[in-house]
Scaffold this active site. Structure first.
Site, PDB file in Angstrom:
ATOM      1  CG  ASP A  78      -1.793   1.035   1.388  1.00 30.65           C
ATOM      2  OD1 ASP A  78      -1.537   2.124   0.486  1.00 30.65           O
ATOM      3  OD2 ASP A  78      -2.845   1.267   2.138  1.00 30.65           O
ATOM      4  CE1 TYR A 178      -8.849  10.973 -13.421  1.00 30.69           C
ATOM      5  CE2 TYR A 178      -9.047  12.485 -15.160  1.00 30.69           C
ATOM      6  CZ  TYR A 178      -8.709  11.395 -14.838  1.00 30.69           C
ATOM      7  OH  TYR A 178      -8.133  10.564 -15.739  1.00 30.69           O
TER       8      TYR A 178
END
Length: 307
Positions: A78, A178
Protein backbone atom coordinates in the site's frame (compact mmCIF):
# COMPACT_ATOMS: atom_id res chain seq x y z
CA UNK A 1 17.99 -13.69 -26.89
CA UNK A 2 20.66 -11.09 -27.55
CA UNK A 3 21.43 -7.79 -25.86
CA UNK A 4 19.76 -6.16 -28.84
CA UNK A 5 16.47 -7.99 -28.33
CA UNK A 6 16.66 -7.91 -24.52
CA UNK A 7 18.38 -4.59 -23.89
CA UNK A 8 17.30 -4.32 -20.26
CA UNK A 9 18.96 -7.52 -19.08
CA UNK A 10 20.51 -6.82 -15.68
CA UNK A 11 18.33 -3.77 -15.04
CA UNK A 12 16.16 -3.59 -11.94
CA UNK A 13 12.75 -1.94 -12.17
CA UNK A 14 9.95 -1.12 -9.76
CA UNK A 15 6.49 -0.59 -11.20
CA UNK A 16 4.42 0.85 -8.37
CA UNK A 17 0.79 0.12 -9.13
CA UNK A 18 1.13 -2.85 -11.48
CA UNK A 19 -2.01 -4.82 -10.72
CA UNK A 20 -3.70 -4.00 -14.01
CA UNK A 21 -3.95 -1.46 -16.82
CA UNK A 22 -0.94 0.67 -17.74
CA UNK A 23 1.11 -0.57 -14.79
CA UNK A 24 0.72 -4.19 -15.80
CA UNK A 25 1.45 -3.39 -19.45
CA UNK A 26 4.61 -1.50 -18.47
CA UNK A 27 5.83 -4.24 -16.14
CA UNK A 28 5.36 -6.96 -18.78
CA UNK A 29 7.13 -5.02 -21.51
CA UNK A 30 10.05 -4.23 -19.21
CA UNK A 31 10.22 -7.96 -18.57
CA UNK A 32 10.10 -8.69 -22.29
CA UNK A 33 13.17 -6.47 -22.61
CA UNK A 34 14.96 -8.57 -19.98
CA UNK A 35 14.50 -6.57 -16.77
CA UNK A 36 13.89 -7.84 -13.28
CA UNK A 37 10.64 -6.14 -12.29
CA UNK A 38 9.22 -5.67 -8.82
CA UNK A 39 5.48 -5.23 -9.15
CA UNK A 40 3.36 -3.78 -6.38
CA UNK A 41 -0.27 -3.16 -5.60
CA UNK A 42 -2.98 -3.92 -3.07
CA UNK A 43 -4.86 -6.69 -4.85
CA UNK A 44 -3.37 -10.13 -4.29
CA UNK A 45 -4.68 -13.67 -4.56
CA UNK A 46 -5.70 -13.35 -0.91
CA UNK A 47 -6.84 -9.73 -0.64
CA UNK A 48 -8.85 -7.28 -2.74
CA UNK A 49 -8.35 -3.50 -2.73
CA UNK A 50 -11.09 -0.87 -2.65
CA UNK A 51 -11.19 -1.02 -6.47
CA UNK A 52 -13.13 -4.23 -5.96
CA UNK A 53 -11.77 -6.24 -8.88
CA UNK A 54 -10.73 -9.82 -8.15
CA UNK A 55 -9.76 -10.72 -11.70
CA UNK A 56 -6.29 -9.13 -11.66
CA UNK A 57 -3.59 -9.58 -9.02
CA UNK A 58 0.02 -8.56 -8.60
CA UNK A 59 1.03 -12.23 -8.54
CA UNK A 60 -0.53 -12.65 -11.97
CA UNK A 61 1.36 -9.61 -13.21
CA UNK A 62 4.63 -11.03 -11.90
CA UNK A 63 3.92 -14.32 -13.67
CA UNK A 64 3.29 -12.44 -16.91
CA UNK A 65 6.58 -10.57 -16.53
CA UNK A 66 8.45 -13.84 -16.12
CA UNK A 67 6.62 -15.46 -19.02
CA UNK A 68 7.59 -12.48 -21.21
CA UNK A 69 11.28 -13.13 -20.58
CA UNK A 70 12.15 -11.15 -17.46
CA UNK A 71 11.86 -11.88 -13.76
CA UNK A 72 8.69 -10.75 -12.03
CA UNK A 73 8.61 -10.30 -8.27
CA UNK A 74 5.29 -9.46 -6.62
CA UNK A 75 5.40 -7.46 -3.38
CA UNK A 76 2.03 -6.51 -1.84
CA UNK A 77 2.34 -2.81 -0.99
CA UNK A 78 0.00 0.00 0.00
CA UNK A 79 1.90 3.04 -1.23
CA UNK A 80 0.09 5.27 1.26
CA UNK A 81 1.79 3.36 4.07
CA UNK A 82 5.28 4.81 4.46
CA UNK A 83 6.57 1.81 6.41
CA UNK A 84 5.37 -0.61 3.72
CA UNK A 85 7.14 1.43 1.05
CA UNK A 86 10.32 1.58 3.13
CA UNK A 87 10.19 -2.18 3.55
CA UNK A 88 9.74 -2.59 -0.21
CA UNK A 89 12.74 -0.41 -1.08
CA UNK A 90 14.79 -2.08 1.64
CA UNK A 91 14.02 -5.45 0.10
CA UNK A 92 15.04 -4.30 -3.38
CA UNK A 93 18.27 -2.94 -1.92
CA UNK A 94 19.05 -6.19 -0.08
CA UNK A 95 18.20 -8.42 -3.03
CA UNK A 96 19.57 -6.32 -5.90
CA UNK A 97 21.67 -3.49 -4.49
CA UNK A 98 20.35 -1.11 -7.11
CA UNK A 99 17.27 0.34 -8.79
CA UNK A 100 17.46 1.50 -12.40
CA UNK A 101 13.85 2.22 -13.32
CA UNK A 102 11.07 3.57 -11.12
CA UNK A 103 7.56 3.80 -12.57
CA UNK A 104 5.00 5.63 -10.44
CA UNK A 105 1.66 4.34 -11.74
CA UNK A 106 -0.33 4.11 -8.51
CA UNK A 107 -3.93 5.23 -9.02
CA UNK A 108 -7.08 3.13 -8.49
CA UNK A 109 -9.50 6.04 -8.20
CA UNK A 110 -11.81 5.45 -11.15
CA UNK A 111 -14.65 4.37 -8.85
CA UNK A 112 -14.53 7.79 -7.18
CA UNK A 113 -14.91 9.83 -10.38
CA UNK A 114 -18.00 11.97 -10.86
CA UNK A 115 -18.27 14.40 -13.74
CA UNK A 116 -20.88 17.08 -14.33
CA UNK A 117 -20.92 18.36 -10.74
CA UNK A 118 -19.42 21.53 -9.31
CA UNK A 119 -16.60 21.10 -6.81
CA UNK A 120 -18.86 22.06 -3.89
CA UNK A 121 -21.46 19.55 -5.07
CA UNK A 122 -18.96 16.74 -5.38
CA UNK A 123 -18.18 14.30 -2.60
CA UNK A 124 -15.29 15.78 -0.60
CA UNK A 125 -14.23 12.47 0.92
CA UNK A 126 -13.99 10.86 -2.52
CA UNK A 127 -12.16 13.84 -3.95
CA UNK A 128 -9.55 13.88 -1.22
CA UNK A 129 -9.15 10.12 -1.60
CA UNK A 130 -8.30 10.65 -5.27
CA UNK A 131 -5.55 13.05 -4.25
CA UNK A 132 -4.21 10.48 -1.81
CA UNK A 133 -4.26 7.66 -4.34
CA UNK A 134 -2.82 9.58 -7.27
CA UNK A 135 -0.55 12.19 -5.69
CA UNK A 136 0.40 11.28 -2.12
CA UNK A 137 1.35 7.73 -3.16
CA UNK A 138 3.68 9.06 -5.85
CA UNK A 139 5.33 11.49 -3.43
CA UNK A 140 5.88 8.80 -0.79
CA UNK A 141 7.30 6.36 -3.31
CA UNK A 142 9.67 8.86 -4.92
CA UNK A 143 10.88 10.16 -1.56
CA UNK A 144 11.67 6.61 -0.43
CA UNK A 145 12.97 5.07 -3.66
CA UNK A 146 15.05 7.84 -5.21
CA UNK A 147 18.06 7.43 -2.89
CA UNK A 148 18.42 3.91 -4.30
CA UNK A 149 17.76 5.05 -7.88
CA UNK A 150 20.56 7.66 -7.78
CA UNK A 151 23.10 5.18 -6.42
CA UNK A 152 24.02 4.43 -10.04
CA UNK A 153 24.02 7.05 -12.79
CA UNK A 154 21.41 6.84 -15.52
CA UNK A 155 18.32 6.08 -13.45
CA UNK A 156 14.89 6.59 -15.03
CA UNK A 157 11.77 7.86 -13.23
CA UNK A 158 8.46 7.68 -15.09
CA UNK A 159 5.40 9.45 -13.68
CA UNK A 160 2.33 7.93 -15.34
CA UNK A 161 -0.64 10.26 -15.67
CA UNK A 162 -3.61 11.13 -17.90
CA UNK A 163 -3.09 13.87 -20.45
CA UNK A 164 -0.08 15.75 -21.70
CA UNK A 165 1.08 19.04 -20.23
CA UNK A 166 0.11 20.81 -23.46
CA UNK A 167 -3.40 19.38 -23.35
CA UNK A 168 -4.08 19.70 -19.65
CA UNK A 169 -2.73 23.21 -19.32
CA UNK A 170 -5.52 24.66 -21.48
CA UNK A 171 -8.40 22.31 -20.69
CA UNK A 172 -10.31 21.46 -17.54
CA UNK A 173 -10.70 17.75 -16.84
CA UNK A 174 -14.29 18.32 -15.59
CA UNK A 175 -13.59 17.34 -11.98
CA UNK A 176 -11.30 19.50 -9.85
CA UNK A 177 -9.92 16.64 -7.77
CA UNK A 178 -9.22 14.55 -10.87
CA UNK A 179 -7.70 17.56 -12.62
CA UNK A 180 -5.32 18.14 -9.72
CA UNK A 181 -4.51 14.44 -9.41
CA UNK A 182 -3.52 14.06 -13.05
CA UNK A 183 -1.63 17.33 -13.36
CA UNK A 184 0.48 16.74 -10.25
CA UNK A 185 2.59 13.92 -11.77
CA UNK A 186 3.48 16.20 -14.68
CA UNK A 187 4.81 18.77 -12.24
CA UNK A 188 6.56 16.07 -10.21
CA UNK A 189 8.47 14.94 -13.28
CA UNK A 190 9.36 18.54 -14.10
CA UNK A 191 10.76 19.20 -10.63
CA UNK A 192 12.44 15.86 -10.08
CA UNK A 193 14.19 16.14 -13.45
CA UNK A 194 16.08 19.07 -12.03
CA UNK A 195 16.92 17.27 -8.81
CA UNK A 196 18.12 14.15 -10.64
CA UNK A 197 20.23 15.97 -13.21
CA UNK A 198 23.45 16.00 -11.17
CA UNK A 199 23.11 12.22 -10.75
CA UNK A 200 22.66 11.56 -14.46
CA UNK A 201 19.01 10.66 -13.91
CA UNK A 202 16.00 11.23 -16.14
CA UNK A 203 12.46 12.01 -15.02
CA UNK A 204 9.49 12.20 -17.38
CA UNK A 205 5.71 12.25 -17.24
CA UNK A 206 4.03 9.77 -19.55
CA UNK A 207 0.40 9.41 -20.58
CA UNK A 208 -1.24 6.62 -22.52
CA UNK A 209 -4.06 7.56 -24.85
CA UNK A 210 -7.54 6.11 -24.54
CA UNK A 211 -6.42 2.99 -22.71
CA UNK A 212 -8.11 -0.38 -23.16
CA UNK A 213 -7.53 -1.35 -19.54
CA UNK A 214 -9.36 -4.27 -18.00
CA UNK A 215 -11.73 -1.87 -16.26
CA UNK A 216 -12.36 0.12 -19.43
CA UNK A 217 -13.13 -2.99 -21.46
CA UNK A 218 -15.48 -4.28 -18.76
CA UNK A 219 -17.24 -0.92 -18.72
CA UNK A 220 -17.89 -1.20 -22.44
CA UNK A 221 -18.92 -4.84 -22.14
CA UNK A 222 -16.17 -6.09 -24.46
CA UNK A 223 -12.86 -7.91 -24.23
CA UNK A 224 -9.48 -7.27 -25.83
CA UNK A 225 -10.43 -9.83 -28.47
CA UNK A 226 -13.57 -7.98 -29.62
CA UNK A 227 -12.94 -4.44 -28.38
CA UNK A 228 -13.86 -2.93 -31.73
CA UNK A 229 -17.49 -3.92 -31.11
CA UNK A 230 -17.66 -0.95 -28.72
CA UNK A 231 -17.15 1.46 -31.62
CA UNK A 232 -20.72 0.75 -32.75
CA UNK A 233 -21.87 2.89 -29.82
CA UNK A 234 -18.79 5.11 -29.42
CA UNK A 235 -16.96 5.52 -32.75
CA UNK A 236 -14.10 7.42 -31.12
CA UNK A 237 -13.11 4.28 -29.24
CA UNK A 238 -11.48 3.22 -32.51
CA UNK A 239 -8.41 5.20 -31.45
CA UNK A 240 -8.03 3.24 -28.20
CA UNK A 241 -4.75 1.52 -27.39
CA UNK A 242 -3.84 -1.55 -25.39
CA UNK A 243 -1.59 -1.46 -22.29
CA UNK A 244 1.11 -3.05 -24.43
CA UNK A 245 1.58 0.30 -26.17
CA UNK A 246 2.46 2.38 -23.11
CA UNK A 247 4.54 -0.56 -21.88
CA UNK A 248 6.62 -0.48 -25.03
CA UNK A 249 7.00 3.28 -24.61
CA UNK A 250 8.61 2.85 -21.18
CA UNK A 251 10.78 -0.04 -22.36
CA UNK A 252 12.00 2.08 -25.29
CA UNK A 253 12.83 4.98 -22.98
CA UNK A 254 14.68 2.72 -20.57
CA UNK A 255 16.74 1.18 -23.38
CA UNK A 256 17.66 4.53 -24.94
CA UNK A 257 21.19 5.57 -23.90
CA UNK A 258 20.26 9.14 -24.87
CA UNK A 259 17.00 9.23 -22.86
CA UNK A 260 18.18 12.20 -20.82
CA UNK A 261 17.15 14.42 -23.73
CA UNK A 262 13.55 13.85 -22.63
CA UNK A 263 14.06 14.78 -18.99
CA UNK A 264 11.43 17.05 -17.43
CA UNK A 265 9.10 16.62 -20.38
CA UNK A 266 5.52 15.43 -20.66
CA UNK A 267 5.29 12.60 -23.20
CA UNK A 268 2.62 10.36 -24.69
CA UNK A 269 2.74 6.77 -25.89
CA UNK A 270 1.77 7.85 -29.41
CA UNK A 271 4.55 10.44 -29.50
CA UNK A 272 7.19 7.94 -28.40
CA UNK A 273 5.91 5.34 -30.87
CA UNK A 274 6.74 7.72 -33.70
CA UNK A 275 10.15 8.43 -32.19
CA UNK A 276 11.19 4.85 -31.45
CA UNK A 277 9.22 2.97 -34.12
CA UNK A 278 7.31 0.52 -31.93
CA UNK A 279 3.65 -0.38 -32.45
CA UNK A 280 0.72 -1.54 -30.40
CA UNK A 281 0.03 -5.27 -30.06
CA UNK A 282 -2.03 -5.25 -33.29
CA UNK A 283 0.69 -3.54 -35.31
CA UNK A 284 -1.04 -0.15 -35.36
CA UNK A 285 0.40 3.11 -34.07
CA UNK A 286 -2.48 5.06 -32.47
CA UNK A 287 -2.13 8.74 -31.62
CA UNK A 288 -5.06 9.31 -29.29
CA UNK A 289 -4.06 12.78 -28.12
CA UNK A 290 -3.53 13.94 -31.68
CA UNK A 291 -7.01 12.70 -32.52
CA UNK A 292 -8.62 14.30 -29.45
CA UNK A 293 -7.14 17.70 -30.27
CA UNK A 294 -8.00 17.42 -33.96
CA UNK A 295 -11.60 16.54 -33.18
CA UNK A 296 -12.05 19.78 -31.25
CA UNK A 297 -11.77 21.75 -34.50
CA UNK A 298 -13.03 19.09 -36.91
CA UNK A 299 -15.89 16.99 -35.47
CA UNK A 300 -15.87 14.80 -38.57
CA UNK A 301 -12.25 13.69 -38.24
CA UNK A 302 -11.91 9.90 -38.31
CA UNK A 303 -10.21 7.98 -35.53
CA UNK A 304 -8.92 5.59 -38.18
CA UNK A 305 -6.70 8.41 -39.51
CA UNK A 306 -4.87 8.41 -36.15
CA UNK A 307 -4.00 4.71 -36.03
Amino acid sequence: MTAETKPLTGRIALVAGATRGAGRGIAVQLGAAGATVYVTGRTTRDKVSEVGRTTETIEETADLVTAAGGEGIAVPTDHLDVEQVRALIGRIDREQGRLDILVNDVWGGEHLLKFGEKTWENDLTGGLRMLELGVKTHAITSHTALPLLIRHAGGLLVEVTDGTAAYNSTRYRENLFYDLTKNAPIRMAFGLARELKEYGGTAVALTPGWLRSEQMLAGFGVTEANWRDATAKIPDFAVAESPVYVGRAVAALAADPDRERWTGQSLSSGQLAKEYGFTDADGSRPDAWGFIVAKETDPDVSADDYR
